[in-house]
Design a protein around this motif. Structure first.
Motif, PDB file in Angstrom:
ATOM      1  N   LEU A 118       0.835  -1.299   0.018  1.00  0.00           N
ATOM      2  CA  LEU A 118      -0.042   0.043   0.060  1.00  0.00           C
ATOM      3  C   LEU A 118       0.816   1.397  -0.191  1.00  0.00           C
ATOM      4  N   CYS A 119       2.152   1.146   0.256  1.00  0.00           N
ATOM      5  CA  CYS A 119       3.036   2.249   0.204  1.00  0.00           C
ATOM      6  C   CYS A 119       3.418   2.730  -1.246  1.00  0.00           C
ATOM      7  N   ASP A 120       3.909   3.833  -1.356  1.00  0.00           N
ATOM      8  CA  ASP A 120       4.186   4.256  -2.746  1.00  0.00           C
ATOM      9  C   ASP A 120       5.389   3.658  -3.336  1.00  0.00           C
ATOM     10  N   ILE A 121       6.557   3.366  -2.273  1.00  0.00           N
ATOM     11  CA  ILE A 121       7.868   3.010  -2.736  1.00  0.00           C
ATOM     12  C   ILE A 121       8.205   2.067  -1.724  1.00  0.00           C
ATOM     13  N   ARG A 122       8.886   1.076  -2.144  1.00  0.00           N
ATOM     14  CA  ARG A 122       9.361   0.073  -1.102  1.00  0.00           C
ATOM     15  C   ARG A 122      10.869  -0.329  -1.119  1.00  0.00           C
ATOM     16  N   ILE A 123      11.660   0.101  -0.038  1.00  0.00           N
ATOM     17  CA  ILE A 123      13.176  -0.212   0.096  1.00  0.00           C
ATOM     18  C   ILE A 123      13.291  -1.330   1.131  1.00  0.00           C
ATOM     19  N   ALA A 124      13.813  -2.446   0.581  1.00  0.00           N
ATOM     20  CA  ALA A 124      13.975  -3.907   1.420  1.00  0.00           C
ATOM     21  C   ALA A 124      15.267  -4.028   1.998  1.00  0.00           C
ATOM     22  N   SER A 125      15.505  -4.546   3.076  1.00  0.00           N
ATOM     23  CA  SER A 125      16.668  -5.061   3.598  1.00  0.00           C
ATOM     24  C   SER A 125      17.008  -6.665   2.771  1.00  0.00           C
ATOM     25  N   GLU A 126      18.147  -6.673   2.897  1.00  0.00           N
ATOM     26  CA  GLU A 126      18.793  -8.057   2.433  1.00  0.00           C
ATOM     27  C   GLU A 126      18.066  -9.116   3.030  1.00  0.00           C
ATOM     28  N   ARG A 127      17.901  -9.025   4.239  1.00  0.00           N
ATOM     29  CA  ARG A 127      17.310 -10.149   4.912  1.00  0.00           C
ATOM     30  C   ARG A 127      15.670 -10.118   5.248  1.00  0.00           C
ATOM     31  N   ALA A 128      15.208  -9.234   4.446  1.00  0.00           N
ATOM     32  CA  ALA A 128      13.531  -9.315   4.509  1.00  0.00           C
ATOM     33  C   ALA A 128      13.213 -10.432   3.579  1.00  0.00           C
ATOM     34  N   VAL A 129      11.900 -10.984   4.261  1.00  0.00           N
ATOM     35  CA  VAL A 129      11.287 -12.036   3.453  1.00  0.00           C
ATOM     36  C   VAL A 129       9.737 -11.773   3.436  1.00  0.00           C
ATOM     37  N   PHE A 130       9.188 -12.276   2.475  1.00  0.00           N
ATOM     38  CA  PHE A 130       7.921 -11.779   2.110  1.00  0.00           C
ATOM     39  C   PHE A 130       6.689 -13.076   2.063  1.00  0.00           C
ATOM     40  N   ALA A 131       5.609 -13.032   2.498  1.00  0.00           N
ATOM     41  CA  ALA A 131       4.736 -14.159   2.423  1.00  0.00           C
ATOM     42  C   ALA A 131       3.364 -13.911   2.622  1.00  0.00           C
ATOM     43  N   LEU A 132       2.378 -14.555   2.002  1.00  0.00           N
ATOM     44  CA  LEU A 132       1.170 -14.517   2.142  1.00  0.00           C
ATOM     45  C   LEU A 132       0.692 -15.981   2.748  1.00  0.00           C
ATOM     46  N   PRO A 133       0.976 -16.062   4.047  1.00  0.00           N
ATOM     47  CA  PRO A 133       0.753 -17.531   4.670  1.00  0.00           C
ATOM     48  C   PRO A 133      -0.780 -17.867   5.325  1.00  0.00           C
ATOM     49  N   GLU A 134      -1.684 -16.721   4.980  1.00  0.00           N
ATOM     50  CA  GLU A 134      -2.888 -17.106   5.610  1.00  0.00           C
ATOM     51  C   GLU A 134      -3.663 -18.424   5.213  1.00  0.00           C
ATOM     52  N   ILE A 135      -3.278 -18.887   4.039  1.00  0.00           N
ATOM     53  CA  ILE A 135      -3.965 -20.428   3.558  1.00  0.00           C
ATOM     54  C   ILE A 135      -3.479 -21.261   4.892  1.00  0.00           C
ATOM     55  N   ASP A 136      -2.535 -21.270   5.509  1.00  0.00           N
ATOM     56  CA  ASP A 136      -2.255 -22.167   7.044  1.00  0.00           C
ATOM     57  C   ASP A 136      -2.959 -21.763   8.186  1.00  0.00           C
ATOM     58  N   VAL A 137      -3.607 -20.582   8.155  1.00  0.00           N
ATOM     59  CA  VAL A 137      -4.321 -20.440   9.612  1.00  0.00           C
ATOM     60  C   VAL A 137      -5.621 -19.881   9.413  1.00  0.00           C
ATOM     61  N   GLY A 138      -6.117 -20.606   8.351  1.00  0.00           N
ATOM     62  CA  GLY A 138      -8.048 -20.588   7.990  1.00  0.00           C
ATOM     63  C   GLY A 138      -8.359 -19.078   7.698  1.00  0.00           C
ATOM     64  N   VAL A 139      -7.751 -18.388   6.959  1.00  0.00           N
ATOM     65  CA  VAL A 139      -8.183 -16.892   6.322  1.00  0.00           C
ATOM     66  C   VAL A 139      -7.528 -17.023   5.005  1.00  0.00           C
ATOM     67  N   LEU A 140      -8.078 -15.941   4.297  1.00  0.00           N
ATOM     68  CA  LEU A 140      -7.354 -15.530   3.207  1.00  0.00           C
ATOM     69  C   LEU A 140      -6.988 -14.047   3.192  1.00  0.00           C
ATOM     70  N   GLY A 141      -5.776 -13.726   2.642  1.00  0.00           N
ATOM     71  CA  GLY A 141      -5.240 -12.558   2.842  1.00  0.00           C
ATOM     72  C   GLY A 141      -5.537 -11.462   1.867  1.00  0.00           C
ATOM     73  N   GLY A 142      -4.546 -10.477   1.768  1.00  0.00           N
ATOM     74  CA  GLY A 142      -4.864  -9.301   0.944  1.00  0.00           C
ATOM     75  C   GLY A 142      -4.034  -9.381  -0.428  1.00  0.00           C
ATOM     76  N   SER A 143      -4.357 -10.614  -1.171  1.00  0.00           N
ATOM     77  CA  SER A 143      -3.666 -10.812  -2.265  1.00  0.00           C
ATOM     78  C   SER A 143      -3.971  -9.759  -3.464  1.00  0.00           C
TER      79      SER A 143
END
Length: 257
Positions: A118-143
């Protein structure tokens, strides 16, 4: 100037706001955090002195997603109310009149990747990770928000598997715009914020409005709307000052409002 909620800390200097999600241990988002984020970005957008905001997380995590305990007793009726809070918060970030830069210092999981999207620009750390894990906890995410950046294939892969995507792969998938060493995430975001803040404040706000509105338009409709904003910005004193400064080969002197 600083002002603090319980979980969303805000510091402001010369029209640059740093908004930090601070809810140990993983900056998980509860209803209280959603509401604090919504109020914060409404407040920043309504302040004419604000020029740009940087959103980050405290510690080593950007945002670890939703507070999973909130889902245990979530039935149809209270899910509707809960998700209304979520949508209003997401809309507050997307519609915020000033640019928002995500300084993604660590994991951006579930709600975290949506907040970054939702931000305009994204600066990420080399250590950052990204996921949509909602499938594993019984909901659906902001895909749908992630799909604006990553496209169908990557979004579906993340949505169906819950797989964690490292920063370099996120960069290739256009989920983020720049990847830097961990100690350079906030300095890089702040340098970019300073650059944006040096531009005409009315023009920047109109530019963001135009980009948001035309995103859902076709080419001709979008450019026609953008032309109306060009006409609007020409009514401002800052527009004349910017043109004069360019011709006189000097930095523009924009008034602080």
């Amino acid at each position: 100037m600083t002002y603090e909620n319980k979980f969303v800390k805000v510091s402001v200097d010369r029209g640059l706001a740093v908004v930090t999600i601070d809810r140990a241990p993983a900056n998980a988002v509860s209803l209280a955090v959603y509401d604090e984020l919504r109020r914060t970005f409404h407040r920043l957008g309504e302040d004419p002195a604000m020029r740009v905001a940087v959103l980050t997380g405290a510690g080593r995590v950007f945002c670890g997603g939703n507070e999973v305990s909130d889902f245990v007793d979530l039935d149809f009726d209270n899910a509707t109310e809960y998700l209304a809070h979520v949508r209003l918060t997401f809309n507050a970030l997307y519609d915020c009149p000033i640019p928002i830069i995500a300084a993604i210092n660590g994991g951006a999981v579930g709600t975290g990747i949506v907040l970054a999207s939702l931000c305009d620009i994204r600066i990420a750390s080399e250590r950052a990770v990204f996921a949509l894990p909602e499938i594993d906890v019984g909901v659906l995410g902001g895909s749908r928000h992630v799909m604006r950046l990553a496209g169908q294939g990557m979004t579906r892969l993340m949505m169906y598997t819950g797989r964690r995507i490292p920063a370099d792969q996120a960069l290739r998938a256009h989920i983020v715009d720049q990847v830097v060493p961990p100690d350079q995430v906030l300095p890089t975001a702040m340098a970019l914020a300073e650059e944006i803040a040096s531009k005409s404040p009315p023009a920047i706000r109109l530019a963001k409005r135009g980009l948001n509105v035309t995103e859902a338009m076709n080419l001709k409709e979008g450019y026609e709307f953008e032309c109306t904003l060009t006409a609007a910005v020409r009514r401002t004193d800052e527009a004349r000052e910017g043109a004069l400064a360019f011709l006189e080969k000097r930095q523009p002197a924009y008034a602080v409002r």
